[in-house]
Design a protein around this motif. Sequence first.
Motif, PDB file in Angstrom:
ATOM      1  N   LYS A   1       1.003  -1.137  -0.170  1.00 30.19           N
ATOM      2  CA  LYS A   1       0.186   0.063   0.030  1.00 30.19           C
ATOM      3  C   LYS A   1       0.822   1.365   0.013  1.00 30.19           C
ATOM      4  O   LYS A   1       0.586   2.267  -0.752  1.00 30.19           O
ATOM      5  CB  LYS A   1      -0.968  -0.057   1.292  1.00 30.19           C
ATOM      6  CG  LYS A   1      -2.041  -1.121   1.108  1.00 30.19           C
ATOM      7  CD  LYS A   1      -2.880  -0.796   2.560  1.00 30.19           C
ATOM      8  CE  LYS A   1      -4.080  -1.858   2.327  1.00 30.19           C
ATOM      9  NZ  LYS A   1      -5.254  -1.745   1.010  1.00 30.19           N
ATOM     10  N   ALA A   2       1.945   1.203   0.608  1.00 29.63           N
ATOM     11  CA  ALA A   2       3.047   2.358   0.850  1.00 29.63           C
ATOM     12  C   ALA A   2       3.631   2.513  -0.479  1.00 29.63           C
ATOM     13  O   ALA A   2       3.598   3.756  -1.041  1.00 29.63           O
ATOM     14  CB  ALA A   2       4.006   2.241   1.830  1.00 29.63           C
ATOM     15  N   VAL A   3       3.662   1.750  -1.448  1.00 26.12           N
ATOM     16  CA  VAL A   3       4.690   1.629  -2.643  1.00 26.12           C
ATOM     17  C   VAL A   3       3.476   2.355  -3.427  1.00 26.12           C
ATOM     18  O   VAL A   3       3.670   3.415  -4.310  1.00 26.12           O
ATOM     19  CB  VAL A   3       5.019   0.238  -3.245  1.00 26.12           C
ATOM     20  CG1 VAL A   3       5.319   0.676  -4.666  1.00 26.12           C
ATOM     21  CG2 VAL A   3       5.951  -0.166  -2.474  1.00 26.12           C
ATOM     22  N   VAL A   4       2.151   1.780  -3.595  1.00 26.10           N
ATOM     23  CA  VAL A   4       1.239   2.446  -4.421  1.00 26.10           C
ATOM     24  C   VAL A   4       0.812   3.658  -3.965  1.00 26.10           C
ATOM     25  O   VAL A   4       0.469   4.736  -4.736  1.00 26.10           O
ATOM     26  CB  VAL A   4       0.116   1.458  -4.451  1.00 26.10           C
ATOM     27  CG1 VAL A   4      -1.253   2.210  -5.211  1.00 26.10           C
ATOM     28  CG2 VAL A   4       0.182   0.301  -4.871  1.00 26.10           C
ATOM     29  N   ALA A   5       0.602   4.279  -2.664  1.00 30.63           N
ATOM     30  CA  ALA A   5       0.471   5.551  -2.266  1.00 30.63           C
ATOM     31  C   ALA A   5       1.511   6.518  -2.568  1.00 30.63           C
ATOM     32  O   ALA A   5       1.500   7.570  -3.070  1.00 30.63           O
ATOM     33  CB  ALA A   5       0.310   5.507  -0.624  1.00 30.63           C
ATOM     34  N   ALA A   6       2.791   6.271  -2.564  1.00 28.02           N
ATOM     35  CA  ALA A   6       3.680   6.948  -2.942  1.00 28.02           C
ATOM     36  C   ALA A   6       3.967   7.071  -4.359  1.00 28.02           C
ATOM     37  O   ALA A   6       4.162   8.154  -4.832  1.00 28.02           O
ATOM     38  CB  ALA A   6       5.338   6.173  -2.397  1.00 28.02           C
ATOM     39  N   GLY A   7       3.666   6.206  -5.206  1.00 27.03           N
ATOM     40  CA  GLY A   7       3.641   6.404  -6.516  1.00 27.03           C
ATOM     41  C   GLY A   7       2.540   7.215  -7.163  1.00 27.03           C
ATOM     42  O   GLY A   7       2.732   8.272  -7.969  1.00 27.03           O
ATOM     43  N   LEU A   8       1.317   7.015  -6.507  1.00 24.19           N
ATOM     44  CA  LEU A   8       0.330   7.914  -7.042  1.00 24.19           C
ATOM     45  C   LEU A   8       0.511   9.253  -6.432  1.00 24.19           C
ATOM     46  O   LEU A   8       0.107  10.288  -6.908  1.00 24.19           O
ATOM     47  CB  LEU A   8      -1.186   7.472  -6.431  1.00 24.19           C
ATOM     48  CG  LEU A   8      -1.546   6.496  -7.123  1.00 24.19           C
ATOM     49  CD1 LEU A   8      -2.928   5.728  -6.313  1.00 24.19           C
ATOM     50  CD2 LEU A   8      -1.916   6.302  -8.494  1.00 24.19           C
ATOM     51  N   GLY A   9       0.938   9.486  -5.159  1.00 26.20           N
ATOM     52  CA  GLY A   9       1.452  10.650  -4.516  1.00 26.20           C
ATOM     53  C   GLY A   9       2.373  11.425  -5.705  1.00 26.20           C
ATOM     54  O   GLY A   9       2.275  12.778  -5.624  1.00 26.20           O
ATOM     55  N   LEU A  10       3.265  10.653  -6.165  1.00 28.28           N
ATOM     56  CA  LEU A  10       4.146  11.535  -7.139  1.00 28.28           C
ATOM     57  C   LEU A  10       3.400  12.057  -8.389  1.00 28.28           C
ATOM     58  O   LEU A  10       3.667  13.017  -8.848  1.00 28.28           O
ATOM     59  CB  LEU A  10       5.254  10.554  -7.502  1.00 28.28           C
ATOM     60  CG  LEU A  10       6.452  10.282  -6.754  1.00 28.28           C
ATOM     61  CD1 LEU A  10       7.439   8.971  -7.126  1.00 28.28           C
ATOM     62  CD2 LEU A  10       7.163  11.425  -6.469  1.00 28.28           C
ATOM     63  N   LEU A  11       2.506  11.118  -8.730  1.00 29.46           N
ATOM     64  CA  LEU A  11       1.745  11.368  -9.935  1.00 29.46           C
ATOM     65  C   LEU A  11       0.983  12.847  -9.554  1.00 29.46           C
ATOM     66  O   LEU A  11       0.818  13.711 -10.439  1.00 29.46           O
ATOM     67  CB  LEU A  11       0.709  10.392 -10.333  1.00 29.46           C
ATOM     68  CG  LEU A  11      -0.344  10.677 -11.424  1.00 29.46           C
ATOM     69  CD1 LEU A  11       0.481  11.144 -12.553  1.00 29.46           C
ATOM     70  CD2 LEU A  11      -1.398   9.512 -11.391  1.00 29.46           C
ATOM     71  N   TYR A  12       0.411  12.667  -8.362  1.00 24.01           N
ATOM     72  CA  TYR A  12      -0.504  13.954  -8.000  1.00 24.01           C
ATOM     73  C   TYR A  12       0.569  15.229  -7.845  1.00 24.01           C
ATOM     74  O   TYR A  12       0.135  16.234  -8.102  1.00 24.01           O
ATOM     75  CB  TYR A  12      -0.798  13.741  -6.738  1.00 24.01           C
ATOM     76  CG  TYR A  12      -2.254  13.020  -6.448  1.00 24.01           C
ATOM     77  CD1 TYR A  12      -2.677  12.149  -7.607  1.00 24.01           C
ATOM     78  CD2 TYR A  12      -3.476  13.735  -5.904  1.00 24.01           C
ATOM     79  CE1 TYR A  12      -3.908  11.388  -7.220  1.00 24.01           C
ATOM     80  CE2 TYR A  12      -4.638  12.658  -5.894  1.00 24.01           C
ATOM     81  CZ  TYR A  12      -4.663  11.762  -6.349  1.00 24.01           C
ATOM     82  OH  TYR A  12      -6.242  11.271  -6.435  1.00 24.01           O
ATOM     83  N   GLY A  13       1.870  14.961  -7.253  1.00 17.64           N
ATOM     84  CA  GLY A  13       2.428  15.960  -7.168  1.00 17.64           C
ATOM     85  C   GLY A  13       3.018  16.418  -8.601  1.00 17.64           C
ATOM     86  O   GLY A  13       3.232  17.889  -8.716  1.00 17.64           O
TER      87      GLY A  13
END
Length: 273
Positions: free
Chosen positions: A117-129
């Motif tokens: 979940k952390a890997v997915v959250a970080a990946g989507l967070g980068l996309l959002y960023g």
Amino acid sequence: MSATGGTLRAAVRAETVKATTTWTWWGLLLIALALVATNVGFFAALAPADDSAAELFPLPLVTTVEGQLAVVGGGFQGGYLLAAVLGTLLATSDHRSGTIAPTYLAVPRRGRVALAKAVVAAGLGLLYGVAVQVASLLVTVGILTVRGVDLVDVAELSRPLLLGVLGTAVWALIGLAFGLLVRQQVVALVALVLVVFLLDPLAGFVLSGVGEAGGVDLEVVSSYLLTNASTAVVEGFTGAELLPWWGGLLVLLAWAGVLGVLAWTTTLRRDVT
């Protein structure tokens, strides 16, 4: 490939499917972009261009690097709030839908599920960023062009923009950790928004207003709160004393680390139900 690596990779794939096959991730991204356009547009339109206007709006002059950093940084809060909300939803969705037990049966180690979940959250967070920071720059350029204000050298804005991408990913992890700690989705979301939008900024405002108490500079203490540390990362403006960008980033990472350790510990020890 080891069994461990294969299991983690499979868990990441499963969490990615769960996160991206509903409207939630792109719906929140659209809301984030709307908030960015509103916040940045407001700052870009009202930021003073001369000293006389600065008396009405106490912001740095928009003709300076500091002023344009304040404008561009205005979009960061909307971006990181929605990234944190997404992280919280990723953490709590299995409990809300009742799929947490099948998830742990498929991946019998809870730590791997949390890591996935952390890997997915970080990946989507980068996309959002990336989306949020690009939108912030475009809105700033558009409105300043209409006002007849020249944009400073983009190189002057590049570091805060890039750090904003990283900061948004960190906030997605903060939201994930928050959700893993609370688990009840509605309660977690309400508490998260309350803390990020009200309690933390209010605490910073009060501490900055008090100044010094008992020999302790409370304005310095306020710079270590989440909101002020995040603003420092993108070299934005709050009117209060802020840490340097690297200090803000370290504080933000420290908050994420503390919440992450707490979330990891409770995830491993707490009953599924």
